[in-house]
Motif scaffolding. Structure first.
Motif, PDB file in Angstrom:
ATOM      1  N   ARG A 213       0.832  -1.205   0.000  1.00 25.32           N
ATOM      2  CA  ARG A 213       0.000   0.000   0.000  1.00 25.32           C
ATOM      3  C   ARG A 213       0.869   1.260   0.000  1.00 25.32           C
ATOM      4  O   ARG A 213       0.601   2.222  -0.729  1.00 25.32           O
ATOM      5  N   ARG A 214       1.906   1.250   0.807  1.00 30.79           N
ATOM      6  CA  ARG A 214       2.770   2.428   0.923  1.00 30.79           C
ATOM      7  C   ARG A 214       3.487   2.746  -0.386  1.00 30.79           C
ATOM      8  O   ARG A 214       3.575   3.894  -0.806  1.00 30.79           O
TER       9      ARG A 214
ATOM     10  N   THR B 290       2.823   1.493  -3.551  1.00 31.94           N
ATOM     11  CA  THR B 290       2.071   1.532  -4.817  1.00 31.94           C
ATOM     12  C   THR B 290       0.921   2.544  -4.797  1.00 31.94           C
ATOM     13  O   THR B 290       0.427   2.928  -5.854  1.00 31.94           O
ATOM     14  N   LEU B 291       0.490   2.969  -3.584  1.00 37.75           N
ATOM     15  CA  LEU B 291      -0.612   3.925  -3.500  1.00 37.75           C
ATOM     16  C   LEU B 291      -0.211   5.219  -2.801  1.00 37.75           C
ATOM     17  O   LEU B 291      -0.237   6.288  -3.410  1.00 37.75           O
ATOM     18  N   ASP B 292       0.151   5.110  -1.524  1.00 40.00           N
ATOM     19  CA  ASP B 292       0.404   6.313  -0.730  1.00 40.00           C
ATOM     20  C   ASP B 292       1.570   7.131  -1.281  1.00 40.00           C
ATOM     21  O   ASP B 292       1.463   8.365  -1.430  1.00 40.00           O
TER      22      ASP B 292
ATOM     23  N   PRO C 186       3.208   7.129  -4.404  1.00 37.65           N
ATOM     24  CA  PRO C 186       2.968   7.769  -5.698  1.00 37.65           C
ATOM     25  C   PRO C 186       1.945   8.896  -5.625  1.00 37.65           C
ATOM     26  O   PRO C 186       2.075   9.912  -6.325  1.00 37.65           O
ATOM     27  N   ALA C 187       0.907   8.740  -4.774  1.00 40.12           N
ATOM     28  CA  ALA C 187      -0.107   9.800  -4.654  1.00 40.12           C
ATOM     29  C   ALA C 187       0.499  11.067  -4.073  1.00 40.12           C
ATOM     30  O   ALA C 187       0.222  12.185  -4.546  1.00 40.12           O
ATOM     31  N   LEU C 188       1.347  10.922  -3.047  1.00 42.67           N
ATOM     32  CA  LEU C 188       1.983  12.099  -2.451  1.00 42.67           C
ATOM     33  C   LEU C 188       2.985  12.728  -3.412  1.00 42.67           C
ATOM     34  O   LEU C 188       3.119  13.954  -3.481  1.00 42.67           O
TER      35      LEU C 188
ATOM     36  N   THR D   6       2.833  12.971  -6.623  1.00 48.77           N
ATOM     37  CA  THR D   6       2.163  13.790  -7.644  1.00 48.77           C
ATOM     38  C   THR D   6       1.825  15.189  -7.126  1.00 48.77           C
ATOM     39  O   THR D   6       1.615  16.114  -7.919  1.00 48.77           O
ATOM     40  N   GLN D   7       1.771  15.361  -5.801  1.00 47.91           N
ATOM     41  CA  GLN D   7       1.466  16.664  -5.224  1.00 47.91           C
ATOM     42  C   GLN D   7       2.728  17.514  -5.031  1.00 47.91           C
ATOM     43  O   GLN D   7       2.630  18.716  -4.724  1.00 47.91           O
TER      44      GLN D   7
ATOM     45  N   ALA E 136       5.401  16.549   0.583  1.00 47.30           N
ATOM     46  CA  ALA E 136       5.319  16.269  -0.849  1.00 47.30           C
ATOM     47  C   ALA E 136       6.519  16.842  -1.591  1.00 47.30           C
ATOM     48  O   ALA E 136       7.078  16.190  -2.493  1.00 47.30           O
TER      49      ALA E 136
END
Length: 467
Positions: A57-58, A60-62, A64-66, A68-69, A82
Protein backbone atom coordinates in the motif's frame (compact mmCIF):
# COMPACT_ATOMS: atom_id res chain seq x y z
CA UNK A 1 66.83 -33.55 21.60
CA UNK A 2 66.18 -29.89 22.24
CA UNK A 3 63.42 -29.21 24.76
CA UNK A 4 60.70 -26.80 23.67
CA UNK A 5 60.30 -23.64 25.68
CA UNK A 6 56.94 -22.62 27.12
CA UNK A 7 56.42 -20.19 24.27
CA UNK A 8 57.11 -22.75 21.58
CA UNK A 9 54.69 -25.31 20.17
CA UNK A 10 54.90 -28.12 17.66
CA UNK A 11 51.41 -27.18 16.44
CA UNK A 12 50.52 -24.16 14.39
CA UNK A 13 47.87 -21.71 15.71
CA UNK A 14 45.50 -22.86 12.98
CA UNK A 15 45.88 -26.50 14.02
CA UNK A 16 45.34 -25.59 17.67
CA UNK A 17 42.05 -23.88 16.82
CA UNK A 18 40.92 -26.91 14.78
CA UNK A 19 41.75 -29.32 17.60
CA UNK A 20 39.95 -27.10 20.10
CA UNK A 21 36.84 -27.17 17.92
CA UNK A 22 36.92 -30.95 17.58
CA UNK A 23 37.57 -31.46 21.28
CA UNK A 24 34.32 -29.68 22.09
CA UNK A 25 32.48 -32.91 21.27
CA UNK A 26 32.33 -35.86 18.87
CA UNK A 27 32.06 -34.88 15.26
CA UNK A 28 28.42 -34.96 14.23
CA UNK A 29 27.13 -34.97 17.81
CA UNK A 30 25.41 -31.59 17.45
CA UNK A 31 21.64 -31.42 17.81
CA UNK A 32 20.02 -31.07 14.38
CA UNK A 33 18.18 -27.86 13.60
CA UNK A 34 14.51 -28.63 13.99
CA UNK A 35 11.56 -27.35 12.00
CA UNK A 36 9.38 -24.68 13.57
CA UNK A 37 6.05 -26.05 14.89
CA UNK A 38 2.81 -25.03 13.14
CA UNK A 39 1.85 -22.42 15.75
CA UNK A 40 5.17 -20.60 15.22
CA UNK A 41 4.80 -20.82 11.44
CA UNK A 42 1.35 -19.26 11.74
CA UNK A 43 2.81 -16.39 13.79
CA UNK A 44 5.51 -15.82 11.18
CA UNK A 45 3.09 -15.89 8.26
CA UNK A 46 0.64 -13.51 9.92
CA UNK A 47 3.30 -10.99 10.93
CA UNK A 48 5.05 -11.09 7.55
CA UNK A 49 1.76 -10.66 5.69
CA UNK A 50 0.96 -7.57 7.80
CA UNK A 51 4.33 -6.05 6.87
CA UNK A 52 3.95 -6.95 3.21
CA UNK A 53 0.41 -5.58 2.92
CA UNK A 54 1.61 -2.34 4.49
CA UNK A 55 4.58 -2.14 2.11
CA UNK A 56 2.43 -2.74 -0.96
CA UNK A 57 0.00 0.00 0.00
CA UNK A 58 2.77 2.43 0.92
CA UNK A 59 4.83 1.88 -2.22
CA UNK A 60 2.07 1.53 -4.82
CA UNK A 61 -0.61 3.92 -3.50
CA UNK A 62 0.40 6.31 -0.73
CA UNK A 63 3.87 7.19 -2.04
CA UNK A 64 2.97 7.77 -5.70
CA UNK A 65 -0.11 9.80 -4.65
CA UNK A 66 1.98 12.10 -2.45
CA UNK A 67 4.67 12.41 -5.12
CA UNK A 68 2.16 13.79 -7.64
CA UNK A 69 1.47 16.66 -5.22
CA UNK A 70 5.13 17.58 -4.87
CA UNK A 71 6.99 20.48 -6.51
CA UNK A 72 10.58 21.64 -6.67
CA UNK A 73 11.24 22.68 -3.06
CA UNK A 74 13.76 25.28 -4.22
CA UNK A 75 10.85 27.37 -5.46
CA UNK A 76 7.83 25.86 -3.64
CA UNK A 77 9.51 25.55 -0.22
CA UNK A 78 10.95 22.81 1.93
CA UNK A 79 8.22 22.84 4.56
CA UNK A 80 6.20 20.12 2.78
CA UNK A 81 6.37 16.32 2.80
CA UNK A 82 5.32 16.27 -0.85
CA UNK A 83 8.09 18.67 -1.92
CA UNK A 84 10.78 16.83 0.04
CA UNK A 85 9.58 13.55 -1.50
CA UNK A 86 9.83 15.22 -4.92
CA UNK A 87 13.48 16.00 -4.18
CA UNK A 88 14.12 12.45 -2.96
CA UNK A 89 12.73 11.12 -6.23
CA UNK A 90 14.76 13.61 -8.27
CA UNK A 91 17.96 12.57 -6.49
CA UNK A 92 17.15 8.88 -7.08
CA UNK A 93 16.76 8.19 -3.39
CA UNK A 94 20.10 9.62 -2.31
CA UNK A 95 18.82 12.79 -0.63
CA UNK A 96 19.44 12.49 3.13
CA UNK A 97 18.49 14.20 6.36
CA UNK A 98 22.00 15.61 6.69
CA UNK A 99 21.68 17.35 3.32
CA UNK A 100 18.24 18.71 4.24
CA UNK A 101 19.52 19.94 7.63
CA UNK A 102 22.28 21.86 5.90
CA UNK A 103 19.63 23.63 3.82
CA UNK A 104 16.84 24.32 6.35
CA UNK A 105 18.14 23.35 9.79
CA UNK A 106 17.72 20.35 12.03
CA UNK A 107 14.18 21.04 13.27
CA UNK A 108 12.67 21.15 9.80
CA UNK A 109 14.83 18.23 8.69
CA UNK A 110 13.39 16.15 11.52
CA UNK A 111 9.84 17.19 10.66
CA UNK A 112 10.21 16.22 6.99
CA UNK A 113 12.81 13.51 7.43
CA UNK A 114 13.99 12.01 4.10
CA UNK A 115 14.58 8.73 5.95
CA UNK A 116 10.87 8.49 6.69
CA UNK A 117 9.62 9.86 3.38
CA UNK A 118 11.91 7.78 1.17
CA UNK A 119 10.08 4.68 2.40
CA UNK A 120 7.09 5.88 0.35
CA UNK A 121 9.08 5.32 -2.86
CA UNK A 122 11.76 2.74 -2.07
CA UNK A 123 11.41 -0.52 -0.15
CA UNK A 124 13.26 -1.03 3.12
CA UNK A 125 15.15 -4.07 4.30
CA UNK A 126 12.19 -4.69 6.65
CA UNK A 127 9.83 -4.91 3.65
CA UNK A 128 12.07 -7.32 1.81
CA UNK A 129 12.63 -9.45 4.89
CA UNK A 130 8.88 -10.05 5.15
CA UNK A 131 8.78 -11.01 1.46
CA UNK A 132 11.79 -13.31 1.77
CA UNK A 133 10.36 -14.94 4.89
CA UNK A 134 7.04 -15.72 3.19
CA UNK A 135 8.81 -16.93 0.05
CA UNK A 136 11.04 -19.35 1.96
CA UNK A 137 8.09 -20.70 3.94
CA UNK A 138 6.20 -21.30 0.69
CA UNK A 139 8.96 -22.86 -1.41
CA UNK A 140 11.62 -24.17 0.98
CA UNK A 141 14.50 -22.89 -1.15
CA UNK A 142 17.96 -22.77 0.45
CA UNK A 143 18.36 -19.37 2.10
CA UNK A 144 21.61 -18.54 0.31
CA UNK A 145 20.01 -19.39 -3.03
CA UNK A 146 16.92 -17.31 -2.27
CA UNK A 147 19.07 -14.30 -1.35
CA UNK A 148 20.85 -14.48 -4.72
CA UNK A 149 17.75 -14.54 -6.91
CA UNK A 150 17.80 -12.09 -9.80
CA UNK A 151 15.17 -9.99 -11.53
CA UNK A 152 15.14 -12.55 -14.36
CA UNK A 153 14.50 -15.59 -12.15
CA UNK A 154 10.95 -16.25 -13.38
CA UNK A 155 10.84 -18.44 -16.48
CA UNK A 156 8.16 -20.12 -18.62
CA UNK A 157 4.88 -19.13 -16.92
CA UNK A 158 2.15 -21.59 -17.86
CA UNK A 159 -1.33 -22.30 -16.49
CA UNK A 160 -0.83 -21.08 -12.95
CA UNK A 161 2.77 -22.27 -12.62
CA UNK A 162 6.16 -20.73 -13.30
CA UNK A 163 9.77 -21.90 -13.14
CA UNK A 164 12.17 -20.18 -10.76
CA UNK A 165 15.81 -20.18 -11.83
CA UNK A 166 18.26 -20.06 -8.93
CA UNK A 167 21.93 -20.50 -8.14
CA UNK A 168 22.93 -23.26 -5.74
CA UNK A 169 26.65 -22.81 -5.19
CA UNK A 170 27.03 -25.99 -3.15
CA UNK A 171 26.07 -28.12 -6.14
CA UNK A 172 29.35 -28.08 -8.01
CA UNK A 173 29.09 -28.27 -11.82
CA UNK A 174 25.29 -28.02 -11.52
CA UNK A 175 24.97 -24.64 -9.84
CA UNK A 176 22.07 -23.31 -11.92
CA UNK A 177 18.78 -25.04 -11.25
CA UNK A 178 15.06 -24.48 -11.82
CA UNK A 179 12.05 -25.36 -9.75
CA UNK A 180 8.40 -25.29 -10.86
CA UNK A 181 6.12 -23.48 -8.42
CA UNK A 182 2.59 -22.12 -8.15
CA UNK A 183 2.07 -18.66 -9.61
CA UNK A 184 -0.46 -15.86 -9.68
CA UNK A 185 -1.95 -15.52 -6.21
CA UNK A 186 -0.31 -13.17 -3.66
CA UNK A 187 0.44 -16.17 -1.42
CA UNK A 188 2.04 -18.34 -4.12
CA UNK A 189 5.84 -18.46 -4.56
CA UNK A 190 5.54 -16.99 -8.04
CA UNK A 191 3.18 -14.26 -6.84
CA UNK A 192 5.54 -13.29 -4.01
CA UNK A 193 8.45 -12.96 -6.44
CA UNK A 194 6.30 -10.79 -8.70
CA UNK A 195 5.57 -8.54 -5.73
CA UNK A 196 9.30 -8.35 -5.01
CA UNK A 197 9.95 -7.38 -8.63
CA UNK A 198 7.34 -4.63 -8.47
CA UNK A 199 8.44 -3.17 -5.13
CA UNK A 200 12.16 -3.19 -5.92
CA UNK A 201 11.82 -1.83 -9.46
CA UNK A 202 12.62 1.82 -8.47
CA UNK A 203 15.91 0.74 -6.84
CA UNK A 204 16.90 -1.52 -9.72
CA UNK A 205 16.30 1.30 -12.19
CA UNK A 206 18.89 3.37 -10.34
CA UNK A 207 21.50 0.72 -9.56
CA UNK A 208 21.25 -1.21 -12.82
CA UNK A 209 21.94 -4.40 -10.85
CA UNK A 210 19.94 -7.55 -11.69
CA UNK A 211 19.79 -8.58 -8.01
CA UNK A 212 16.22 -9.03 -6.79
CA UNK A 213 16.38 -8.01 -3.14
CA UNK A 214 17.38 -4.32 -3.43
CA UNK A 215 16.36 -1.61 -0.97
CA UNK A 216 17.18 1.84 0.38
CA UNK A 217 18.81 2.25 3.76
CA UNK A 218 17.90 5.04 6.16
CA UNK A 219 21.03 7.00 5.25
CA UNK A 220 20.26 7.01 1.55
CA UNK A 221 22.39 4.08 0.37
CA UNK A 222 20.82 1.89 -2.30
CA UNK A 223 21.74 -1.68 -1.36
CA UNK A 224 21.87 -4.38 -4.00
CA UNK A 225 21.25 -7.36 -1.78
CA UNK A 226 20.30 -8.85 1.60
CA UNK A 227 23.56 -10.02 3.14
CA UNK A 228 23.61 -12.76 5.81
CA UNK A 229 24.34 -10.07 8.41
CA UNK A 230 21.40 -7.96 7.26
CA UNK A 231 19.13 -11.01 7.36
CA UNK A 232 20.11 -11.89 10.93
CA UNK A 233 19.67 -8.29 12.11
CA UNK A 234 16.28 -8.01 10.41
CA UNK A 235 15.16 -11.32 11.95
CA UNK A 236 15.78 -9.91 15.42
CA UNK A 237 14.03 -6.66 14.52
CA UNK A 238 11.09 -8.56 13.02
CA UNK A 239 10.61 -10.60 16.20
CA UNK A 240 10.85 -7.49 18.36
CA UNK A 241 8.45 -5.35 16.28
CA UNK A 242 5.77 -8.04 16.21
CA UNK A 243 6.35 -9.37 19.72
CA UNK A 244 6.73 -12.96 18.53
CA UNK A 245 7.16 -15.50 21.31
CA UNK A 246 7.74 -19.18 21.84
CA UNK A 247 6.65 -20.63 25.18
CA UNK A 248 6.61 -17.16 26.73
CA UNK A 249 10.09 -16.20 25.52
CA UNK A 250 11.05 -14.05 22.51
CA UNK A 251 11.17 -16.25 19.44
CA UNK A 252 14.63 -17.28 18.28
CA UNK A 253 14.09 -16.73 14.55
CA UNK A 254 16.81 -18.68 12.75
CA UNK A 255 16.44 -18.29 8.99
CA UNK A 256 18.31 -21.53 8.31
CA UNK A 257 15.40 -23.40 9.92
CA UNK A 258 12.88 -22.19 7.32
CA UNK A 259 13.89 -24.84 4.78
CA UNK A 260 13.47 -27.60 7.35
CA UNK A 261 10.11 -26.12 8.31
CA UNK A 262 8.92 -26.32 4.71
CA UNK A 263 10.36 -29.81 4.24
CA UNK A 264 8.70 -31.06 7.43
CA UNK A 265 5.33 -29.77 6.19
CA UNK A 266 5.78 -31.55 2.84
CA UNK A 267 6.89 -34.72 4.64
CA UNK A 268 3.73 -34.73 6.75
CA UNK A 269 1.39 -33.99 3.83
CA UNK A 270 2.88 -36.77 1.70
CA UNK A 271 3.11 -39.23 4.59
CA UNK A 272 6.90 -39.44 4.25
CA UNK A 273 6.85 -40.32 0.53
CA UNK A 274 10.49 -39.73 -0.45
CA UNK A 275 9.79 -39.16 -4.15
CA UNK A 276 7.97 -35.94 -3.22
CA UNK A 277 10.44 -35.02 -0.49
CA UNK A 278 13.88 -35.23 -2.11
CA UNK A 279 13.49 -32.20 -4.37
CA UNK A 280 16.79 -30.34 -4.57
CA UNK A 281 19.03 -33.00 -3.00
CA UNK A 282 19.74 -36.71 -2.80
CA UNK A 283 17.56 -39.19 -0.86
CA UNK A 284 20.38 -39.66 1.66
CA UNK A 285 20.57 -35.94 2.38
CA UNK A 286 16.78 -35.69 2.52
CA UNK A 287 16.57 -38.48 5.08
CA UNK A 288 19.53 -37.43 7.22
CA UNK A 289 19.08 -33.65 7.28
CA UNK A 290 15.38 -33.00 6.71
CA UNK A 291 13.44 -36.12 7.79
CA UNK A 292 15.48 -37.10 10.85
CA UNK A 293 14.43 -34.15 13.02
CA UNK A 294 12.61 -34.01 16.37
CA UNK A 295 9.38 -32.47 15.07
CA UNK A 296 8.81 -35.49 12.78
CA UNK A 297 9.42 -38.11 15.48
CA UNK A 298 5.69 -38.62 16.15
CA UNK A 299 5.10 -39.22 12.43
CA UNK A 300 7.88 -41.81 12.30
CA UNK A 301 6.61 -43.57 15.41
CA UNK A 302 3.10 -43.67 13.95
CA UNK A 303 4.52 -45.13 10.73
CA UNK A 304 6.04 -47.96 12.77
CA UNK A 305 2.71 -48.56 14.50
CA UNK A 306 0.89 -48.54 11.16
CA UNK A 307 3.43 -50.94 9.68
CA UNK A 308 3.03 -53.37 12.56
CA UNK A 309 -0.75 -53.11 12.27
CA UNK A 310 -0.56 -53.81 8.54
CA UNK A 311 1.64 -56.82 9.21
CA UNK A 312 -0.82 -58.07 11.83
CA UNK A 313 -3.74 -57.56 9.44
CA UNK A 314 -1.93 -59.51 6.73
CA UNK A 315 -1.20 -62.31 9.16
CA UNK A 316 -4.87 -62.45 10.16
CA UNK A 317 -6.27 -62.37 6.62
CA UNK A 318 -7.37 -65.59 4.90
CA UNK A 319 -5.95 -66.67 1.56
CA UNK A 320 -8.35 -66.40 -1.37
CA UNK A 321 -7.81 -69.16 -3.91
CA UNK A 322 -9.52 -68.15 -7.14
CA UNK A 323 -10.89 -70.78 -9.54
CA UNK A 324 -8.02 -70.02 -11.93
CA UNK A 325 -5.44 -70.57 -9.20
CA UNK A 326 -7.21 -73.69 -8.04
CA UNK A 327 -7.12 -75.12 -11.59
CA UNK A 328 -3.44 -74.20 -11.86
CA UNK A 329 -2.62 -76.09 -8.65
CA UNK A 330 -4.39 -79.19 -9.95
CA UNK A 331 -2.00 -79.16 -12.91
CA UNK A 332 1.05 -77.88 -11.01
CA UNK A 333 0.87 -79.01 -7.38
CA UNK A 334 4.52 -78.10 -6.80
CA UNK A 335 3.48 -74.43 -6.90
CA UNK A 336 1.48 -74.87 -3.69
CA UNK A 337 4.30 -73.51 -1.57
CA UNK A 338 4.34 -70.24 -3.51
CA UNK A 339 0.56 -69.80 -3.64
CA UNK A 340 -0.52 -71.27 -0.30
CA UNK A 341 2.61 -71.68 1.76
CA UNK A 342 2.13 -75.46 2.11
CA UNK A 343 3.98 -78.49 0.79
CA UNK A 344 2.67 -80.29 -2.30
CA UNK A 345 1.78 -83.39 -0.24
CA UNK A 346 -0.56 -81.27 1.93
CA UNK A 347 -2.41 -79.88 -1.07
CA UNK A 348 -4.93 -82.69 -1.86
CA UNK A 349 -7.03 -82.26 1.34
CA UNK A 350 -7.45 -78.56 0.53
CA UNK A 351 -8.48 -79.14 -3.07
CA UNK A 352 -10.77 -82.12 -2.34
CA UNK A 353 -12.66 -80.45 0.51
CA UNK A 354 -11.39 -82.90 3.09
CA UNK A 355 -10.01 -80.03 5.22
CA UNK A 356 -13.09 -77.83 4.80
CA UNK A 357 -14.62 -76.04 7.76
CA UNK A 358 -17.87 -74.08 7.62
CA UNK A 359 -16.60 -70.96 5.84
CA UNK A 360 -13.20 -72.03 4.53
CA UNK A 361 -10.65 -74.78 4.14
CA UNK A 362 -7.99 -74.93 6.81
CA UNK A 363 -4.27 -75.49 6.32
CA UNK A 364 -4.06 -77.11 9.73
CA UNK A 365 -7.05 -77.41 12.07
CA UNK A 366 -4.72 -78.69 14.81
CA UNK A 367 -2.13 -75.93 14.43
CA UNK A 368 -4.33 -72.90 15.05
CA UNK A 369 -2.85 -69.42 15.72
CA UNK A 370 -5.51 -69.21 18.46
CA UNK A 371 -4.36 -72.29 20.36
CA UNK A 372 -1.34 -74.49 21.07
CA UNK A 373 -0.05 -76.89 18.44
CA UNK A 374 -1.76 -80.30 18.48
CA UNK A 375 -5.07 -79.03 19.87
CA UNK A 376 -8.20 -78.30 17.81
CA UNK A 377 -8.90 -74.69 16.87
CA UNK A 378 -11.05 -73.31 19.73
CA UNK A 379 -12.58 -70.20 18.14
CA UNK A 380 -15.97 -69.64 16.53
CA UNK A 381 -16.42 -70.85 12.96
CA UNK A 382 -16.61 -67.33 11.54
CA UNK A 383 -13.19 -66.47 13.00
CA UNK A 384 -11.86 -68.26 9.89
CA UNK A 385 -12.48 -65.00 8.04
CA UNK A 386 -9.75 -63.42 10.18
CA UNK A 387 -7.31 -66.33 10.27
CA UNK A 388 -4.09 -66.77 8.30
CA UNK A 389 -4.68 -70.55 8.21
CA UNK A 390 -7.90 -70.19 6.23
CA UNK A 391 -8.08 -70.83 2.48
CA UNK A 392 -11.28 -69.69 0.78
CA UNK A 393 -12.25 -71.35 -2.49
CA UNK A 394 -15.24 -70.99 -4.79
CA UNK A 395 -17.03 -73.93 -3.17
CA UNK A 396 -17.18 -71.98 0.14
CA UNK A 397 -18.97 -68.98 -1.42
CA UNK A 398 -22.53 -70.28 -0.75
CA UNK A 399 -21.80 -70.80 2.94
CA UNK A 400 -20.10 -67.39 3.22
CA UNK A 401 -23.01 -65.61 1.54
CA UNK A 402 -25.49 -67.49 3.73
CA UNK A 403 -23.55 -66.32 6.75
CA UNK A 404 -23.54 -62.76 5.34
CA UNK A 405 -27.34 -62.89 5.14
CA UNK A 406 -27.44 -64.08 8.74
CA UNK A 407 -25.21 -61.34 10.19
CA UNK A 408 -27.00 -58.62 8.23
CA UNK A 409 -30.28 -59.89 9.64
CA UNK A 410 -28.73 -59.80 13.12
CA UNK A 411 -27.88 -56.11 12.63
CA UNK A 412 -31.58 -55.21 12.80
CA UNK A 413 -32.12 -56.83 16.22
CA UNK A 414 -28.74 -56.33 17.92
CA UNK A 415 -27.39 -53.14 19.53
CA UNK A 416 -24.90 -51.47 17.17
CA UNK A 417 -21.90 -51.75 19.49
CA UNK A 418 -22.56 -55.42 20.22
CA UNK A 419 -23.10 -56.22 16.52
CA UNK A 420 -19.85 -54.44 15.55
CA UNK A 421 -17.91 -56.36 18.21
CA UNK A 422 -19.33 -59.76 17.16
CA UNK A 423 -19.68 -59.44 13.40
CA UNK A 424 -18.06 -56.21 12.23
CA UNK A 425 -14.71 -57.66 11.18
CA UNK A 426 -16.24 -60.69 9.46
CA UNK A 427 -18.68 -58.42 7.62
CA UNK A 428 -15.84 -56.25 6.31
CA UNK A 429 -13.79 -59.28 5.26
CA UNK A 430 -16.66 -60.71 3.22
CA UNK A 431 -17.51 -57.45 1.46
CA UNK A 432 -13.99 -56.11 0.96
CA UNK A 433 -11.87 -59.23 0.54
CA UNK A 434 -13.87 -62.32 -0.36
CA UNK A 435 -16.61 -61.23 -2.78
CA UNK A 436 -14.36 -58.95 -4.94
CA UNK A 437 -12.00 -61.91 -5.52
CA UNK A 438 -14.56 -63.91 -7.48
CA UNK A 439 -16.37 -63.34 -10.75
CA UNK A 440 -19.88 -61.95 -10.91
CA UNK A 441 -21.14 -65.30 -12.19
CA UNK A 442 -19.58 -67.22 -9.30
CA UNK A 443 -21.10 -64.81 -6.79
CA UNK A 444 -24.57 -64.93 -8.36
CA UNK A 445 -24.57 -68.75 -8.40
CA UNK A 446 -23.38 -68.90 -4.79
CA UNK A 447 -26.02 -66.37 -3.77
CA UNK A 448 -28.75 -68.46 -5.35
CA UNK A 449 -27.55 -71.54 -3.44
CA UNK A 450 -27.34 -69.56 -0.19
CA UNK A 451 -30.95 -68.45 -0.60
CA UNK A 452 -32.19 -72.03 -1.09
CA UNK A 453 -34.91 -73.20 1.29
CA UNK A 454 -32.68 -76.05 2.44
CA UNK A 455 -30.23 -74.98 5.20
CA UNK A 456 -26.53 -75.34 4.53
CA UNK A 457 -24.42 -77.44 6.88
CA UNK A 458 -20.64 -77.35 6.57
CA UNK A 459 -18.72 -78.93 9.43
CA UNK A 460 -15.19 -80.40 9.56
CA UNK A 461 -14.97 -84.04 8.53
CA UNK A 462 -12.98 -84.85 11.66
CA UNK A 463 -15.87 -83.65 13.82
CA UNK A 464 -18.48 -85.53 11.81
CA UNK A 465 -16.32 -88.65 11.85
CA UNK A 466 -15.90 -88.66 15.62
CA UNK A 467 -12.18 -87.77 15.86
Amino acid sequence: MRRLSDKESVLSPVMVRRLTYIAAGPVGSYAPRDAYPPNIVEQLRKAARVDLDHAVRRLTLDGPALLTQGQDPRTAGWDSDANVLWEIHRSEGRFTRQQLAQLVGGTLADKHSPGRLAQLLYPTSHDLFALLLLFCLEIGMELEAARELTSGCLKNPNRGYVQVEYLKRRRHAQEWNTIRVRDGSPNSPGGLLRLALRLTAPVREVTGSPALWQFRTKNGILSTGLSPGTGSHMAQSFVSVHGLTNEGQPLDLCLSRLRKTYKAAVYKVTGGRMSAFVQGHSPDVAAAHYADIPSLRDLHEQAVVDGLQDALSDAQAPTILTPQEEAHLVQHPMDSDELLGIAAEDLPPLLSGESDLWLSSCRSFFDSPFSTKGKPCPVSFFACLGCGNAVITRRKLPAILAFLNHIEAERARTPAAEWAARFGKAHRQILQLVIPSFSEGDVLSAKAIAESSEPLLFLPHNLLGGH
